[in-house]
Design a protein around this motif. Structure first.
Motif, short mmCIF file in Angstrom:
data_model
loop_
_atom_site.label_atom_id
_atom_site.label_comp_id
_atom_site.label_asym_id
_atom_site.label_seq_id
_atom_site.Cartn_x
_atom_site.Cartn_y
_atom_site.Cartn_z
N ASP A 1 0.83 -1.21 0.00
CA ASP A 1 0.00 0.00 0.00
C ASP A 1 0.86 1.26 0.00
O ASP A 1 0.48 2.28 -0.56
N SER A 2 2.02 1.18 0.60
CA SER A 2 2.86 2.37 0.74
C SER A 2 3.48 2.83 -0.59
O SER A 2 3.91 3.98 -0.69
N VAL A 3 3.53 1.94 -1.59
CA VAL A 3 4.15 2.33 -2.87
C VAL A 3 3.18 2.25 -4.05
O VAL A 3 3.53 2.67 -5.15
N LYS A 4 1.99 1.74 -3.80
CA LYS A 4 1.02 1.56 -4.89
C LYS A 4 0.75 2.89 -5.56
O LYS A 4 0.52 3.91 -4.91
N GLY A 5 0.78 2.89 -6.89
CA GLY A 5 0.53 4.11 -7.64
C GLY A 5 1.79 4.93 -7.92
O GLY A 5 1.77 5.84 -8.74
N ARG A 6 2.88 4.60 -7.23
CA ARG A 6 4.13 5.34 -7.43
C ARG A 6 5.23 4.46 -8.00
O ARG A 6 6.09 4.95 -8.74
N PHE A 7 5.23 3.20 -7.67
CA PHE A 7 6.26 2.27 -8.13
C PHE A 7 5.66 1.32 -9.18
O PHE A 7 4.49 0.96 -9.11
N THR A 8 6.51 0.93 -10.13
CA THR A 8 6.10 -0.03 -11.15
C THR A 8 7.17 -1.10 -11.29
O THR A 8 8.34 -0.78 -11.52
N ILE A 9 6.75 -2.35 -11.18
CA ILE A 9 7.67 -3.47 -11.36
C ILE A 9 7.53 -4.02 -12.77
O ILE A 9 6.43 -4.04 -13.33
N SER A 10 8.65 -4.43 -13.34
CA SER A 10 8.61 -5.03 -14.67
C SER A 10 9.78 -5.99 -14.81
O SER A 10 10.71 -5.97 -14.00
N ARG A 11 9.72 -6.82 -15.84
CA ARG A 11 10.79 -7.78 -16.06
C ARG A 11 11.08 -7.90 -17.55
O ARG A 11 10.19 -7.74 -18.37
N ASP A 12 12.32 -8.17 -17.86
CA ASP A 12 12.74 -8.41 -19.23
C ASP A 12 13.36 -9.80 -19.25
O ASP A 12 14.51 -9.99 -18.85
N ASP A 13 12.59 -10.77 -19.69
CA ASP A 13 13.05 -12.15 -19.66
C ASP A 13 14.25 -12.37 -20.58
O ASP A 13 15.12 -13.19 -20.30
N ALA A 14 14.31 -11.63 -21.67
CA ALA A 14 15.44 -11.79 -22.60
C ALA A 14 16.76 -11.37 -21.96
O ALA A 14 17.81 -11.92 -22.27
N LYS A 15 16.66 -10.40 -21.05
CA LYS A 15 17.87 -9.91 -20.38
C LYS A 15 18.01 -10.49 -18.97
O LYS A 15 18.96 -10.16 -18.26
N ASN A 16 17.06 -11.31 -18.55
CA ASN A 16 17.06 -11.84 -17.18
C ASN A 16 17.19 -10.72 -16.16
O ASN A 16 17.96 -10.82 -15.19
N THR A 17 16.45 -9.67 -16.37
CA THR A 17 16.56 -8.50 -15.52
C THR A 17 15.19 -8.07 -15.02
O THR A 17 14.21 -8.07 -15.77
N LEU A 18 15.16 -7.72 -13.75
CA LEU A 18 13.95 -7.21 -13.10
C LEU A 18 14.17 -5.74 -12.82
O LEU A 18 15.28 -5.30 -12.52
N TYR A 19 13.10 -4.95 -12.93
CA TYR A 19 13.20 -3.52 -12.71
C TYR A 19 12.19 -3.06 -11.68
O TYR A 19 11.14 -3.68 -11.47
N LEU A 20 12.51 -1.93 -11.05
CA LEU A 20 11.54 -1.25 -10.20
C LEU A 20 11.65 0.24 -10.50
O LEU A 20 12.66 0.88 -10.17
N GLU A 21 10.64 0.76 -11.18
CA GLU A 21 10.58 2.18 -11.48
C GLU A 21 9.92 2.86 -10.29
O GLU A 21 8.78 2.52 -9.93
N MET A 22 10.62 3.80 -9.69
CA MET A 22 10.12 4.47 -8.50
C MET A 22 9.94 5.95 -8.79
O MET A 22 10.91 6.64 -9.12
N ASN A 23 8.72 6.42 -8.70
CA ASN A 23 8.39 7.83 -8.95
C ASN A 23 7.81 8.46 -7.70
O ASN A 23 7.40 7.78 -6.76
#
Length: 117
Positions: free
Chosen positions: A60-82
């Motif tokens: 709840d503390s980050v909902k609406g501000r953070f976005t998680i995503s993944r790139d399977d081709a690069k085996n990389t996980l991301y967290l966009e924090m706004n």
């Protein structure tokens, strides 16, 4: 599975950062995401994503501000924090979960995020 975080740093309140987690291959892991630990506090689940259907979970503390995503081709996980807030200051860890919402079962060394007011 190796988990190596990067992208942390110092940012002013209201700013943005993108965290990355390079893995040795997470396609076989069903649930992967981020936890954080603020100074003097316990670890807190932040976000999680399912590999089977890309369903996402946010605290709840980050909902609406953070976005998680993944790139399977690069085996990389991301967290966009706004819209970062001083209370987001913590060490952020890439983590593997049994399921989203469960405690992390494995995590990396972490990357530090400091949000100044």
């Amino acid at each position: 599975v190796q988990l190596v975080e990067s992208g942390g740093g110092l940012v002013q309140a209201g700013g943005s950062l993108r965290l990355s987690c390079a893995t040795s291959g997470f396609s076989s892991e069903n649930y992967i995401g981020w936890i954080r630990q603020a100074p003097g506090k316990g670890r807190e689940g932040v976000s999680c994503i399912s590999s089977s259907d890309n369903r996402t979970y946010y605290s709840d503390s980050v909902k609406g501000r953070f976005t998680i995503s993944r790139d399977d081709a690069k085996n990389t996980l991301y967290l966009e924090m706004n819209s970062l807030k001083p209370e987001d200051t913590a060490v952020y860890y890439c983590a593997i979960f049994a399921w989203c919402g469960s405690p992390a079962v494995q995590w990396g060394r972490g990357t530090e995020v400091t949000v100044s007011s």
